[in-house]
Motif scaffolding. Structure first.
Motif, PDB file in Angstrom:
ATOM      1  N   VAL A 129       0.839  -1.205   0.000  1.00  0.00           N
ATOM      2  CA  VAL A 129       0.000   0.000   0.000  1.00  0.00           C
ATOM      3  C   VAL A 129       0.870   1.250   0.000  1.00  0.00           C
ATOM      4  N   ALA A 130       1.905   1.269   0.842  1.00  0.00           N
ATOM      5  CA  ALA A 130       2.799   2.424   0.897  1.00  0.00           C
ATOM      6  C   ALA A 130       3.528   2.624  -0.423  1.00  0.00           C
ATOM      7  N   TYR A 131       3.954   1.524  -1.037  1.00  0.00           N
ATOM      8  CA  TYR A 131       4.660   1.609  -2.329  1.00  0.00           C
ATOM      9  C   TYR A 131       3.742   2.187  -3.403  1.00  0.00           C
ATOM     10  N   PHE A 132       2.493   1.734  -3.408  1.00  0.00           N
ATOM     11  CA  PHE A 132       1.531   2.249  -4.386  1.00  0.00           C
ATOM     12  C   PHE A 132       1.301   3.743  -4.182  1.00  0.00           C
TER      13      PHE A 132
ATOM     14  N   LEU B  16      -6.122   9.378  -0.572  1.00  0.00           N
ATOM     15  CA  LEU B  16      -6.084   7.930  -0.382  1.00  0.00           C
ATOM     16  C   LEU B  16      -5.552   7.571   0.999  1.00  0.00           C
ATOM     17  N   PHE B  17      -4.613   8.364   1.493  1.00  0.00           N
ATOM     18  CA  PHE B  17      -4.085   8.117   2.833  1.00  0.00           C
ATOM     19  C   PHE B  17      -5.171   8.329   3.884  1.00  0.00           C
TER      20      PHE B  17
ATOM     21  N   CYS C 165      -7.422   5.412   4.056  1.00  0.00           N
ATOM     22  CA  CYS C 165      -6.852   4.307   4.841  1.00  0.00           C
ATOM     23  C   CYS C 165      -7.112   4.485   6.338  1.00  0.00           C
ATOM     24  N   THR C 166      -7.294   5.734   6.761  1.00  0.00           N
ATOM     25  CA  THR C 166      -7.505   5.989   8.189  1.00  0.00           C
ATOM     26  C   THR C 166      -8.973   5.928   8.593  1.00  0.00           C
ATOM     27  N   VAL C 167      -9.876   5.742   7.629  1.00  0.00           N
ATOM     28  CA  VAL C 167     -11.314   5.746   7.944  1.00  0.00           C
ATOM     29  C   VAL C 167     -11.677   4.742   9.032  1.00  0.00           C
TER      30      VAL C 167
ATOM     31  N   MET D 201       1.567  -0.121  10.237  1.00  0.00           N
ATOM     32  CA  MET D 201       2.675  -0.473   9.356  1.00  0.00           C
ATOM     33  C   MET D 201       2.718   0.441   8.133  1.00  0.00           C
ATOM     34  N   ILE D 202       1.560   0.845   7.644  1.00  0.00           N
ATOM     35  CA  ILE D 202       1.522   1.676   6.441  1.00  0.00           C
ATOM     36  C   ILE D 202       2.140   3.043   6.683  1.00  0.00           C
ATOM     37  N   VAL D 203       1.785   3.679   7.784  1.00  0.00           N
ATOM     38  CA  VAL D 203       2.184   5.070   8.019  1.00  0.00           C
ATOM     39  C   VAL D 203       3.700   5.255   8.047  1.00  0.00           C
ATOM     40  N   PRO D 204       4.460   4.533   8.891  1.00  0.00           N
ATOM     41  CA  PRO D 204       5.914   4.778   8.912  1.00  0.00           C
ATOM     42  C   PRO D 204       6.612   4.371   7.617  1.00  0.00           C
ATOM     43  N   ILE D 205       6.137   3.302   6.960  1.00  0.00           N
ATOM     44  CA  ILE D 205       6.767   2.895   5.698  1.00  0.00           C
ATOM     45  C   ILE D 205       6.495   3.940   4.619  1.00  0.00           C
ATOM     46  N   PHE D 206       5.287   4.455   4.563  1.00  0.00           N
ATOM     47  CA  PHE D 206       4.950   5.492   3.585  1.00  0.00           C
ATOM     48  C   PHE D 206       5.779   6.753   3.817  1.00  0.00           C
ATOM     49  N   ASN D 207       5.932   7.146   5.080  1.00  0.00           N
ATOM     50  CA  ASN D 207       6.741   8.328   5.381  1.00  0.00           C
ATOM     51  C   ASN D 207       8.191   8.144   4.946  1.00  0.00           C
TER      52      ASN D 207
END
Length: 290
Positions: A93-96, A110-111, A114-116, A175-181
């Motif tokens: 998800v973060a890569y996309f 989109l981010f 993900c938090t909804v 997991m998504i948030v720190p990898i995306f950052n």
């Protein structure tokens, strides 16, 4: 007007006090209580290691695993499964979001999507799976309607599957948030240079993206591992109160006012979790050295 410059140690003092007050002191108190004695009516602040001996009672028998080791193995099983699944989903998800969504505003939208799920409580999100996975739930009704199964599938709810599913649903965002950052800080020119050099997509991910976002992977892994190791609500609700975990054991002991025993279990759980966190950081360090 002259600016007042405070020494660095003085600037850090308020943060150090908060750290000591809300982390160090509670941990020290739990460690102290773990050596206390207790009766049915009172706590006795007398030093004793009996609580730790009671935790590992029967573990000297090599013929069969004791209850404590079985409970820890059950908890570790959930932890490893949830960590692996959330890592794969979070990374994809973060890569996309980072490399396949060109617009910053669309990335933000989109981010936010993900938090909804976090706009409601964990309990509501867990309970929402019951009408889907139950014997008369939508999933079973659909499977029987299309002729895949003749009777309701029993293991969809109140099982290891439902516990792992709920964990992944609840904690993938961590997991998504720190990898995306971390991925957002990667210079796109490095990706273009890799492609121009003839590297495949997998080679680019393995040799450039993963090493440069290792900090985000470690942070996300720490979040997921520490939360799952201590969780007892999810296992209790989605496991139908039939699946053991260390957090559940501690919760039961505190409900029966067995605070020294619960504190001893908490100290052992903390030590186990810290060793897992250390192992995660070591794996990332070895990957960086290679």
């Amino acid at each position: 007007m002259k600016t007042l410059h405070l020494p660095p140690w003085l600037q850090a003092t308020p943060f150090a006090l908060v750290f000591v007050l809300f982390l160090v002191l509670p941990l020290a108190l739990v460690g102290a209580v773990s050596f206390w004695q207790a009766t049915d009516y009172e706590l006795i602040p007398a030093f004793s290691g009996q609580n730790y001996l009671d935790v590992f009672q029967g573990c000297s028998n090599t013929a069969e695993l004791c209850v404590t080791l079985k409970t820890y193995l059950s908890t570790l099983k959930f932890c490893v499964l949830v960590w692996a699944i959330t890592l794969v989903i979070g990374f994809l998800v973060a890569y996309f979001l980072a490399f396949h969504v060109p617009s910053t505003s669309m990335q933000t939208l989109l981010f936010v999507v993900c938090t909804v799920p976090f706009w409601t409580s964990n309990v509501i999100r867990m309970i929402s799976w019951v009408p889907l996975l139950g014997r008369n739930g939508l999933v079973n009704q659909g499977l029987m309607g299309i002729g895949v199964v003749d009777s309701p599938v029993e293991w969809l709810l109140f099982s290891n599957f439902s516990v792992v599913l709920a964990f992944v649903h609840l904690y993938t965002m961590f997991m998504i948030v720190p990898i995306f950052n971390s991925m957002k800080r990667i210079d796109p020119a490095l990706i273009e240079a890799s492609r121009d050099s003839g590297a495949t997509g997998w080679q680019t991910v393995w040799n450039i993206v993963i090493p440069l976002c290792r900090t985000g992977i470690v942070i996300g892994s720490i979040f997921v591992v520490t939360i799952v190791m201590g969780d007892f609500v999810t296992i209790g609700v989605m496991g139908g109160q039939q699946i053991a975990s260390v957090g559940k054991v501690i919760q039961v002991q505190t409900s029966y006012l067995q605070f020294p025993m619960a504190a001893a279990n908490a100290v052992i759980l903390l030590a186990t979790t810290l060793m897992m966190v250390w192992a995660l950081t070591r794996v990332v360090d070895l990957r960086r050295e290679l």
